[in-house]
Design an enzyme around this catalytic site. Structure first.
Site, short mmCIF file in Angstrom:
data_model
loop_
_atom_site.label_atom_id
_atom_site.label_comp_id
_atom_site.label_asym_id
_atom_site.label_seq_id
_atom_site.Cartn_x
_atom_site.Cartn_y
_atom_site.Cartn_z
N ASP A 19 0.83 -1.21 0.00
CA ASP A 19 0.00 0.00 0.00
C ASP A 19 0.87 1.27 0.00
O ASP A 19 1.96 1.27 0.57
CB ASP A 19 -0.90 -0.02 1.25
CG ASP A 19 -2.03 0.98 1.16
OD1 ASP A 19 -2.32 1.47 0.05
OD2 ASP A 19 -2.63 1.29 2.20
N HIS A 36 2.40 3.31 -9.01
CA HIS A 36 2.30 1.85 -9.22
C HIS A 36 3.52 1.36 -10.00
O HIS A 36 4.03 0.26 -9.74
CB HIS A 36 1.02 1.50 -9.96
CG HIS A 36 -0.22 1.86 -9.18
ND1 HIS A 36 -0.39 1.50 -7.86
CD2 HIS A 36 -1.35 2.53 -9.52
CE1 HIS A 36 -1.56 1.95 -7.42
NE2 HIS A 36 -2.16 2.58 -8.42
N LEU A 130 11.90 -19.85 -4.93
CA LEU A 130 10.84 -19.06 -4.27
C LEU A 130 9.56 -19.17 -5.09
O LEU A 130 9.60 -19.04 -6.32
CB LEU A 130 11.27 -17.59 -4.20
CG LEU A 130 10.21 -16.61 -3.68
CD1 LEU A 130 10.33 -16.45 -2.16
CD2 LEU A 130 10.33 -15.23 -4.31
C1 FPP Z 1 -2.12 0.06 -3.20
O1 FPP Z 1 -1.61 1.39 -3.14
C2 FPP Z 1 -1.53 -0.64 -4.31
C3 FPP Z 1 -2.21 -1.19 -5.36
C4 FPP Z 1 -3.67 -1.13 -5.46
C5 FPP Z 1 -1.52 -1.84 -6.45
C6 FPP Z 1 -0.26 -2.57 -6.06
C7 FPP Z 1 0.43 -2.91 -7.31
C8 FPP Z 1 1.77 -2.87 -7.48
C9 FPP Z 1 2.76 -2.60 -6.42
C10 FPP Z 1 2.33 -3.11 -8.80
C11 FPP Z 1 2.50 -4.58 -9.06
C12 FPP Z 1 1.39 -5.02 -9.85
C13 FPP Z 1 1.32 -5.20 -11.15
C14 FPP Z 1 0.07 -4.80 -11.79
C15 FPP Z 1 2.43 -5.77 -11.97
P1 FPP Z 1 -2.63 2.58 -3.28
O2 FPP Z 1 -2.79 2.90 -4.72
O3 FPP Z 1 -3.91 2.25 -2.57
O4 FPP Z 1 -1.85 3.73 -2.53
P2 FPP Z 1 -2.50 4.91 -1.68
O5 FPP Z 1 -3.08 4.26 -0.45
O6 FPP Z 1 -1.31 5.75 -1.36
O7 FPP Z 1 -3.50 5.59 -2.54
#
Ligand code: FPP
Length: 247
Positions: A19, A36, A130
């Site tokens: 997150d 992301h 892994l």
């Molecule tokens: C949450 O942060 C994160 C996500 C919803 C996506 C996590 C995805 C990745 C780390 C990329 C890897 C995945 C792929 C598609 C290859 P948020 O957007 O909710 O952050 P915020 O809370 O700061 O808004």
């Protein structure tokens, strides 16, 4: 009371809610998708670090069943990132001995992505250092309901063991360490069944900033915990005296 460092055990299975990508980007006046993208870099670093530390299974939450409700450009950005990562990462993952496994409802995905997931799984199927479970279009409640429906279709009794075997992560042991970055302290529908005895670790770092040192902090915190699985401390000490290998 944890074990002394000399006996410290590396968690066999680490699960992560990655997150904070959006906030990382917003603080830099960038679009959320840039966060992301940086999150993918952080994931690559984390996978490598887990391999180096002897973690056997890493399960990450890449896209939840609820993430479809985000703005259209963010959802399509995440889908594009997945397509790009599938095309780019497989050779590196194979070099590192990483076996990919995608977990989630594939029915809702585009044909291109669904085919890409299958191809990446096949290409990494014999790697054995892994297991990387990428939860994509996944929700913990979806997983439990799907497993129960599967048993009902087969006419099988619903027990803890039969449900466990029908769940999407039946190919790996339950998570030992559940990490959530980004400062929030909730499970957000991730691995609800499997995390019954996971040790929870919440980090204030945003996911793109979660580096090797942060992973080591989480593992060190895990190693200081006493995992009792319903028993008492005295019972654990007694078990350890009788069978030092198992403790
Ligand atoms: C949450 O942060 C994160 C996500 C919803 C996506 C996590 C995805 C990745 C780390 C990329 C890897 C995945 C792929 C598609 C290859 P948020 O957007 O909710 O952050 P915020 O809370 O700061 O808004």
């Amino acid at each position: 009371m944890g074990k002394p460092a000399s006996e410290a055990v590396v968690p066999r299975h680490v699960a992560i809610v990655m997150d904070g990508n959006g906030r990382w980007a917003t603080r830099r006046f960038l679009p959320r998708v840039a966060g992301h993208k940086q999150g993918v870099e952080s994931l690559r670093r984390c996978v490598r670090a887990c391999v180096d530390r002897g973690v056997q299974v890493l399960t990450v939450f890449a896209f939840s069943s609820e993430n479809w409700n985000r703005p259209v450009e963010e959802v399509s950005g995440l889908m594009d990132l997945m397509v790009g990562a599938l095309a780019r990462e497989v050779p590196r993952l194979t070099r590192d001995g990483v076996k990919l496994h995608f977990v989630g409802e594939r029915g809702g995905l585009s044909e291109k992505i669904a085919a890409g997931l299958l191809k990446a799984e096949a290409a990494t199927a014999t790697n054995n250092r892994l297991v990387l479970n990428v939860c994509f279009n996944y929700g913990g409640r979806w997983d439990i309901a799907r497993a129960a429906a599967l048993l009902a279709t087969r006419g099988e009794a619903i027990t803890e063991a039969s449900l466990d075997a029908a769940m999407a992560l039946s190919h790996v042991p339950d998570p030992d360490l559940f990490i959530r970055t980004g400062g929030e302290q909730r499970l957000s529908n991730f691995l609800l069944w499997q995390s019954a005895y996971a040790e929870l670790f919440f980090s204030d770092k945003l996911w793109p900033e979660f580096d090797e040192a942060a992973l080591d902090d989480a593992i060190a915190a895990y190693q200081r915990r006493e995992r009792r699985f319903g028993q008492t401390s005295a019972q654990l000490a007694d078990n350890a005296r009788r069978d030092p290998q198992a403790a």
